[in-house]
Design an enzyme around this catalytic site. Structure first.
Site, PDB file in Angstrom:
ATOM      1  N   CYS A  45       0.826  -1.210   0.000  1.00 38.20           N
ATOM      2  CA  CYS A  45       0.000   0.000   0.000  1.00 38.20           C
ATOM      3  C   CYS A  45       0.860   1.260   0.000  1.00 38.20           C
ATOM      4  CB  CYS A  45      -0.918  -0.034   1.224  1.00 38.20           C
ATOM      5  SG  CYS A  45      -1.762   1.512   1.584  1.00 38.20           S
TER       6      CYS A  45
ATOM      7  N   CYS B  91       0.036   3.721   2.875  1.00 39.22           N
ATOM      8  CA  CYS B  91       0.529   3.127   4.140  1.00 39.22           C
ATOM      9  C   CYS B  91       2.003   3.459   4.335  1.00 39.22           C
ATOM     10  CB  CYS B  91       0.345   1.612   4.139  1.00 39.22           C
ATOM     11  SG  CYS B  91      -1.364   1.060   4.027  1.00 39.22           S
TER      12      CYS B  91
END
Length: 176
Positions: free
Chosen positions: A100, A103
């Site tokens: 991600c 993230c």
């Protein structure tokens, strides 16, 4: 903190040959104890009056403690013991994945928050296949998702890499 227990017989313990018998040893417990084999520490004490050795088994889950001032990586086995051990402290969980992009962008900012809020426990959970059941239990739909817990209950959630929203949510939970 809930601990798993099982009854040990002399045949269910396989001591490591790398340690002398009187020392702390790593052993493998039968799968009936934990669902899969786990290594735990064992201390051997003196022989009892019945002529049998007494064994004291300590699981790594017993030593799990919440840490402040840094981010602690958790998994399906360590998450709830740490949350329960946190007591009335606020716990913030970053649910992320390795692939991600957002993230990865918020990770250093999350680390900085852990160094700023020294009365809050900061955790990270990689929502990979191994932790899928816990992620589902916690109701994850998108990553990153931040769950804020108080007294072992989720009280706030922030989805996406929104640092300002996360700070506001932490401050709100801390002041309540």
């Amino acid at each position: 903190m809930a601990l798993r227990t099982c009854t040990l017989s002399p045949h269910s313990i396989r001591p490591s040959s790398s340690f002398p018998c009187a020392a702390r040893q790593q052993i493998a417990l039968p799968s009936s104890c934990f669902g899969s084999k786990k290594n735990v520490g064992v201390s051997f004490s003196s022989t009892s009056s019945t002529g049998k050795r007494d064994y004291r088994v300590r699981s790594s889950l017993e030593t799990v403690e919440p840490t402040v001032g840094k981010v602690t990586e958790v998994n399906k086995d360590t998450f709830w013991p740490i949350v329960n051990a946190a007591g009335d402290k606020t716990v913030v969980l970053d649910m992320y994945t390795q692939w991600c992009g957002p993230c990865k962008v918020i990770a250093p900012k999350y680390q900085a928050l852990s160094e700023k809020y020294l009365d809050v426990v900061f955790l990270k959970l990689d929502c990979n296949q191994e932790n899928k059941a816990l992620a589902k239990e916690l109701g994850i739909k998108v990553v990153p998702t931040f769950k804020i817990l108080k007294d072992s209950k989720v009280v706030k959630e922030v989805t996406g890499a929104k640092l300002e929203d996360l700070v506001l949510a932490i401050d709100t939970v801390k002041s309540s």
